[in-house]
Design a protein around this motif. Structure first.
Motif, PDB file in Angstrom:
ATOM      1  N   PRO A   1       7.533  -3.369 -17.502  1.00 37.04           N
ATOM      2  CA  PRO A   1       7.401  -2.271 -18.484  1.00 37.04           C
ATOM      3  C   PRO A   1       7.375  -0.902 -17.818  1.00 37.04           C
ATOM      4  CG  PRO A   1       5.303  -3.403 -18.194  1.00 37.04           C
ATOM      5  CD  PRO A   1       6.320  -4.213 -17.444  1.00 37.04           C
ATOM      6  N   ASP A   2       7.776   0.104 -18.580  1.00 34.89           N
ATOM      7  CA  ASP A   2       7.824   1.474 -18.067  1.00 34.89           C
ATOM      8  C   ASP A   2       6.456   1.958 -17.605  1.00 34.89           C
ATOM      9  OD1 ASP A   2      10.532   1.648 -18.557  1.00 34.89           O
ATOM     10  OD2 ASP A   2      10.277   2.595 -20.533  1.00 34.89           O
ATOM     11  N   GLU A   3       5.388   1.423 -18.198  1.00 31.18           N
ATOM     12  CA  GLU A   3       4.042   1.876 -17.862  1.00 31.18           C
ATOM     13  C   GLU A   3       3.716   1.642 -16.386  1.00 31.18           C
ATOM     14  OE1 GLU A   3       4.843   0.040 -20.444  1.00 31.18           O
ATOM     15  OE2 GLU A   3       4.347   1.329 -22.163  1.00 31.18           O
ATOM     16  N   ILE A   4       4.247   0.584 -15.819  1.00 33.63           N
ATOM     17  CA  ILE A   4       3.988   0.299 -14.408  1.00 33.63           C
ATOM     18  C   ILE A   4       4.622   1.369 -13.528  1.00 33.63           C
ATOM     19  CG2 ILE A   4       4.657  -1.253 -12.509  1.00 33.63           C
ATOM     20  CD1 ILE A   4       3.881  -3.576 -14.264  1.00 33.63           C
ATOM     21  N   HIS A   5       5.858   1.735 -13.825  1.00 33.48           N
ATOM     22  CA  HIS A   5       6.526   2.761 -13.025  1.00 33.48           C
ATOM     23  C   HIS A   5       5.853   4.124 -13.202  1.00 33.48           C
ATOM     24  CE1 HIS A   5       9.760   0.089 -11.781  1.00 33.48           C
ATOM     25  NE2 HIS A   5       9.793  -0.357 -13.017  1.00 33.48           N
ATOM     26  N   ALA A   6       5.382   4.394 -14.383  1.00 33.77           N
ATOM     27  CA  ALA A   6       4.661   5.651 -14.621  1.00 33.77           C
ATOM     28  C   ALA A   6       3.378   5.697 -13.799  1.00 33.77           C
ATOM     29  CB  ALA A   6       4.353   5.795 -16.105  1.00 33.77           C
ATOM     30  N   GLU A   7       2.696   4.562 -13.680  1.00 32.89           N
ATOM     31  CA  GLU A   7       1.462   4.517 -12.894  1.00 32.89           C
ATOM     32  C   GLU A   7       1.764   4.659 -11.399  1.00 32.89           C
ATOM     33  OE1 GLU A   7      -2.567   3.991 -11.666  1.00 32.89           O
ATOM     34  OE2 GLU A   7      -1.527   4.864 -13.398  1.00 32.89           O
ATOM     35  N   VAL A   8       2.858   4.057 -10.936  1.00 33.47           N
ATOM     36  CA  VAL A   8       3.235   4.215  -9.526  1.00 33.47           C
ATOM     37  C   VAL A   8       3.564   5.671  -9.237  1.00 33.47           C
ATOM     38  CG1 VAL A   8       4.910   3.569  -7.743  1.00 33.47           C
ATOM     39  CG2 VAL A   8       4.014   1.825  -9.309  1.00 33.47           C
ATOM     40  N   LYS A   9       4.265   6.330 -10.158  1.00 38.41           N
ATOM     41  CA  LYS A   9       4.582   7.743  -9.966  1.00 38.41           C
ATOM     42  C   LYS A   9       3.297   8.573  -9.926  1.00 38.41           C
ATOM     43  CE  LYS A   9       7.386  11.558 -11.697  1.00 38.41           C
ATOM     44  NZ  LYS A   9       8.403  11.992 -12.702  1.00 38.41           N
ATOM     45  N   ARG A  10       2.352   8.248 -10.789  1.00 43.78           N
ATOM     46  CA  ARG A  10       1.082   8.977 -10.784  1.00 43.78           C
ATOM     47  C   ARG A  10       0.384   8.839  -9.430  1.00 43.78           C
ATOM     48  NH1 ARG A  10      -3.940   8.514 -10.559  1.00 43.78           N
ATOM     49  NH2 ARG A  10      -3.840   6.236 -10.417  1.00 43.78           N
ATOM     50  N   LYS A  11       0.392   7.616  -8.899  1.00 42.57           N
ATOM     51  CA  LYS A  11      -0.226   7.381  -7.593  1.00 42.57           C
ATOM     52  C   LYS A  11       0.467   8.160  -6.502  1.00 42.57           C
ATOM     53  CE  LYS A  11      -2.170   2.785  -8.485  1.00 42.57           C
ATOM     54  NZ  LYS A  11      -2.142   1.348  -8.090  1.00 42.57           N
ATOM     55  N   TRP A  12       1.814   8.213  -6.563  1.00 37.82           N
ATOM     56  CA  TRP A  12       2.561   8.984  -5.568  1.00 37.82           C
ATOM     57  C   TRP A  12       2.165  10.461  -5.616  1.00 37.82           C
ATOM     58  CZ3 TRP A  12       7.432  11.905  -6.775  1.00 37.82           C
ATOM     59  CH2 TRP A  12       7.915  12.553  -5.638  1.00 37.82           C
ATOM     60  N   LEU A  13       2.154  11.030  -6.808  1.00 36.41           N
ATOM     61  CA  LEU A  13       1.834  12.452  -6.948  1.00 36.41           C
ATOM     62  C   LEU A  13       0.397  12.740  -6.547  1.00 36.41           C
ATOM     63  CD1 LEU A  13       3.686  13.167 -10.316  1.00 36.41           C
ATOM     64  CD2 LEU A  13       4.399  13.872  -8.014  1.00 36.41           C
ATOM     65  N   ALA A  14      -0.480  11.752  -6.734  1.00 34.60           N
ATOM     66  CA  ALA A  14      -1.889  11.928  -6.393  1.00 34.60           C
ATOM     67  C   ALA A  14      -2.186  11.547  -4.932  1.00 34.60           C
ATOM     68  CB  ALA A  14      -2.756  11.076  -7.321  1.00 34.60           C
ATOM     69  N   GLY A  15      -1.181  11.023  -4.241  1.00 35.72           N
ATOM     70  CA  GLY A  15      -1.396  10.615  -2.847  1.00 35.72           C
ATOM     71  C   GLY A  15      -2.202   9.356  -2.703  1.00 35.72           C
ATOM     72  N   GLU A  16      -2.168   8.478  -3.732  1.00 34.78           N
ATOM     73  CA  GLU A  16      -2.937   7.246  -3.710  1.00 34.78           C
ATOM     74  C   GLU A  16      -2.087   6.081  -3.203  1.00 34.78           C
ATOM     75  OE1 GLU A  16      -4.570   6.457  -7.537  1.00 34.78           O
ATOM     76  OE2 GLU A  16      -5.457   8.456  -7.745  1.00 34.78           O
ATOM     77  N   ASP A  17      -2.752   5.085  -2.616  1.00 36.37           N
ATOM     78  CA  ASP A  17      -2.075   3.870  -2.174  1.00 36.37           C
ATOM     79  C   ASP A  17      -1.725   2.992  -3.363  1.00 36.37           C
ATOM     80  OD1 ASP A  17      -2.314   4.652   0.444  1.00 36.37           O
ATOM     81  OD2 ASP A  17      -4.068   3.383   0.852  1.00 36.37           O
ATOM     82  N   GLY A  18      -0.824   2.037  -3.100  1.00 33.90           N
ATOM     83  CA  GLY A  18      -0.437   1.092  -4.148  1.00 33.90           C
ATOM     84  C   GLY A  18      -1.499   0.026  -4.368  1.00 33.90           C
TER      85      GLY A  18
ATOM     86  N   PRO B   1       0.810  -1.229   0.000  1.00 33.79           N
ATOM     87  CA  PRO B   1       0.000   0.000   0.000  1.00 33.79           C
ATOM     88  C   PRO B   1       0.844   1.281   0.000  1.00 33.79           C
ATOM     89  CG  PRO B   1      -0.877  -1.593   1.563  1.00 33.79           C
ATOM     90  CD  PRO B   1       0.454  -2.119   1.115  1.00 33.79           C
ATOM     91  N   SER B   2       2.051   1.203   0.566  1.00 29.76           N
ATOM     92  CA  SER B   2       2.909   2.391   0.685  1.00 29.76           C
ATOM     93  C   SER B   2       3.931   2.497  -0.434  1.00 29.76           C
ATOM     94  CB  SER B   2       3.645   2.359   2.034  1.00 29.76           C
ATOM     95  OG  SER B   2       2.743   2.284   3.107  1.00 29.76           O
ATOM     96  N   TRP B   3       3.934   1.564  -1.380  1.00 27.91           N
ATOM     97  CA  TRP B   3       5.006   1.532  -2.380  1.00 27.91           C
ATOM     98  C   TRP B   3       5.124   2.823  -3.190  1.00 27.91           C
ATOM     99  CZ3 TRP B   3       8.246  -2.099  -1.229  1.00 27.91           C
ATOM    100  CH2 TRP B   3       9.277  -2.442  -2.101  1.00 27.91           C
ATOM    101  N   PRO B   4       4.019   3.452  -3.634  1.00 28.14           N
ATOM    102  CA  PRO B   4       4.181   4.728  -4.341  1.00 28.14           C
ATOM    103  C   PRO B   4       4.867   5.797  -3.485  1.00 28.14           C
ATOM    104  CG  PRO B   4       2.018   3.823  -4.754  1.00 28.14           C
ATOM    105  CD  PRO B   4       2.621   2.986  -3.658  1.00 28.14           C
ATOM    106  N   GLU B   5       4.477   5.891  -2.208  1.00 25.64           N
ATOM    107  CA  GLU B   5       5.086   6.862  -1.300  1.00 25.64           C
ATOM    108  C   GLU B   5       6.561   6.539  -1.048  1.00 25.64           C
ATOM    109  OE1 GLU B   5       4.603   8.323   3.366  1.00 25.64           O
ATOM    110  OE2 GLU B   5       3.220   6.869   2.508  1.00 25.64           O
ATOM    111  N   LEU B   6       6.901   5.255  -1.052  1.00 24.03           N
ATOM    112  CA  LEU B   6       8.268   4.825  -0.733  1.00 24.03           C
ATOM    113  C   LEU B   6       9.219   4.903  -1.919  1.00 24.03           C
ATOM    114  CD1 LEU B   6       7.429   1.692   1.438  1.00 24.03           C
ATOM    115  CD2 LEU B   6       8.325   3.876   2.274  1.00 24.03           C
ATOM    116  N   THR B   7       8.729   4.711  -3.140  1.00 21.07           N
ATOM    117  CA  THR B   7       9.619   4.604  -4.310  1.00 21.07           C
ATOM    118  C   THR B   7       9.450   5.729  -5.323  1.00 21.07           C
ATOM    119  OG1 THR B   7       8.069   3.254  -5.601  1.00 21.07           O
ATOM    120  CG2 THR B   7       9.557   2.083  -4.097  1.00 21.07           C
ATOM    121  N   TYR B   8       8.405   6.545  -5.214  1.00 21.90           N
ATOM    122  CA  TYR B   8       8.174   7.699  -6.082  1.00 21.90           C
ATOM    123  C   TYR B   8       8.031   7.314  -7.559  1.00 21.90           C
ATOM    124  CZ  TYR B   8      10.897   9.182  -1.988  1.00 21.90           C
ATOM    125  OH  TYR B   8      11.408   9.313  -0.719  1.00 21.90           O
TER     126      TYR B   8
END
Length: 413
Positions: free
Chosen positions: A396-413, A162-169
C-alpha cells in the motif's frame, strides 16, 4: 603530462569516486551531475575540501553530456547504468560503471558492442575484488597453490533495512524496490571470478519469500537471493546475497581446490590449507593478514576497493598494462552481472538451470538482442515480470509514505 578530465554522473554513490579522482595525480575532476541537490552538495563539499572550485555541477544530464570530458564515472541508479554508458562510449568517452553493469540481456549485448565499437576503456567498479585478502587469494590461486578449483562460495550478507529510507527516499518505483532477489549478485560472484579467471556457464536461481522487515519498507521481492553456478572448468559455486541477518561478518569468500583451500575470514585475515608435495590430507594450515598493494588504499571505502577501481580505471586510460590486467573489463563485468538476471528467470521457471552465454562470442549474442526480461517496467515493456514470485498483495501507498517520512526525518528503517 595532461591529466585525464573526468566527470561523475550520480553524486550520492559517486561522491566516493569524486574523492578518489580529487586525490589522483593523473586525473582532474571537471563536472558532476545528479538530479538531487543534496547529492550535488556532497560532491561540492568534497571538491572544496581539496581546494577545487572550478568543478561544474549539473542537474541535467544532456548539459553534463556536452561538457569537455575524457571519461565519465557512471554512478546513477543501478538499473540505469548501461544506456548512459553506451551513449558515453558512442561519444568517444571512457566509462567506469558502478554496479550493476546492466538490467537485462538486451542491454548486456548493447554494452559489449558499444565497447568494442568505440575502442574506449570500460571498467567495472566491482570493489569487493580488491581487498588485500581477496587479492591475495587471486595471486595464490593463479600461482597454483591450491590446484584446480572444485568448489567456491561467495557471500555478501548486508541487511540494508536500517538504511532503506536513506537509500530509496520512499519512492515506490525506486530500483531497490523493483529489483528481484538475485539482481545485485555482483559482490558475491565477482570476487570469485576475478580470483580464478573462470566464468559461469550455467545458473540455477533460488530465493526466500518476502519477509515483513523488508516488505514494511516498500519492497516485495524475495528477501534473500541465491545462485548455484557451474563454472567453465566444471567447478561449482554458491552465491548468496543481501538482506539476511547474520551473526558474524557480512561476507565470505572461499576457494576449494584439489590441492588445498583458501578462505577470507572477514576480519582482514586469510586462512589457508596447502598440501603441496606433502601428500593427500597432510597439508599445512596458516592464518595471516596480507598487506595491501598500495598503502594509500587503506583509507578508502570497501576495504580499499574504492581506491583500486578508480586508480586502475585512470591508469588504464593512460595505457598502463598492469592496470589494464587488474581492472575489470566489459566481458568480466558481464560474467559477474548477467547470472543474477538469468537466475531470476530460473526462479520464475521453477528453479530450472539456465545457460549463461559467453558474450565475448558474437554468435552467442543474437538470441539476446531483444531480451528485455526483467522486473523494471520501463525497461522490460511487454517482457516485464513481477519481482514478487510468491503472489503477495501489492504494497500500500501508506508504507512508501512512511518510508519517505523517515528519510526526511533522518530516521532508520
Amino acid at each position: 603530462m595532461r591529466k585525464v578530465k573526468i566527470g561523475v554522473f550520480g553524486g550520492y554513490r559517486g561522491e566516493v569516486m569524486v574523492r578518489e579522482i580529487l586525490g589522483s595525480r593523473d586525473a582532474e575532476l571537471v563536472a558532476v551531475c545528479d538530479k538531487w541537490d543534496f547529492a550535488i552538495d556532497l560532491c561540492r563539499k568534497a571538491a572544496e575540501e581539496y581546494g577545487m572550485t572550478n568543478v561544474t555541477y549539473y542537474t541535467d544530464f544532456d548539459k553534463f553530456f556536452e561538457h569537455d570530458m575524457d571519461a565519465v564515472v557512471v554512478a546513477n541508479y543501478a538499473n540505469e547504468h548501461a544506456p548512459y554508458a553506451v551513449r558515453l562510449l558512442n561519444s568517444g568517452r571512457h566509462v567506469m560503471s558502478e554496479c550493476l553493469a546492466c538490467s537485462c540481456m538486451k542491454e548486456a549485448v548493447e554494452l559489449v558492442e558499444a565497447v568494442e565499437r568505440s575502442g574506449k576503456v570500460y571498467a567495472y567498479a566491482e570493489n569487493y575484488c580488491y581487498t588485500p585478502v581477496r587479492w591475495e587469494m587471486r595471486e595464490r590461486y593463479l600461482r597454483g597453490d591450491i590446484g584446480e578449483l572444485m568448489y567456491a562460495e561467495g557471500e555478501y550478507l548486508h541487511n540494508c533495512a536500517p538504511s532503506w529510507p536513506e537509500l530509496t527516499y520512499g519512492e515506490r518505483n525506486h530500483w531497490r524496490n523493483l529489483m528481484p532477489s538475485t539482481f545485485y549478485c555482483t559482490h558475491s560472484i565477482g570476487p570469485i571470478l576475478k580470483m580464478t579467471g573462470l566464468r559461469p556457464v550455467q545458473v540455477n536461481g533460488f530465493e526466500s519469500k518476502n519477509m515483513p522487515y523488508m516488505r514494511n519498507l516498500g519492497t516485495a521481492s524475495g528477501t534473500l537471493g541465491m545462485e548455484i553456478l557451474t563454472l567453465d572448468n566444471g567447478a561449482m559455486m554458491k552465491s548468496i546475497h543481501f538482506q539476511l541477518k547474520n551473526a558474524t561478518h557480512g561476507s565470505n569468500y572461499q576457494l576449494n581446490g584439489d590441492r588445498g583451500a583458501l578462505r577470507d575470514l572477514g576480519n582482514d585475515q586469510l586462512a589457508t590449507y596447502i598440501e603441496g608435495d606433502l601428500g593427500n590430507g597432510k597439508g599445512l594450515y596458516e592464518t595471516y593478514s596480507p598487506k595491501p598493494i598500495f598503502e594509500e588504499s587503506v583509507k578508502s571505502g570497501h576495504g580499499g576497493g574504492d581506491y583500486y577501481t578508480t586508480y586502475y580505471f585512470i591508469r588504464s586510460i593512460l595505457e598502463d598494462e598492469v592496470a589494464i590486467e587488474r581492472s575489470i573489463n566489459v566481458y568480466e563485468a558481464m560474467d559477474m552481472s548477467i547470472p543474477g538476471i538469468l537466475a531470476y528467470r530460473s526462479i520464475v521457471n521453477g528453479n530450472k538451470p539456465i545457460k549463461v552465454p559467453n558474450l565475448r562470442n558474437k554468435e552467442e549474442r543474437d538470441a539476446y538482442r531483444d531480451d528485455r526480461f526483467c522486473t523494471f517496467p520501463d525497461i522490460a515493456g511487454d517482457q516485464w515480470v513481477s519481482n514478487n514470485n510468491w503472489g503477495d498483495p501489492e504494497i500500500p501507498d501508506e508504507i512508501h509514505a512512511e518510508v519517505k517520512r523517515k528519510w526526511l526525518a533522518g530516521e532508520d528503517g
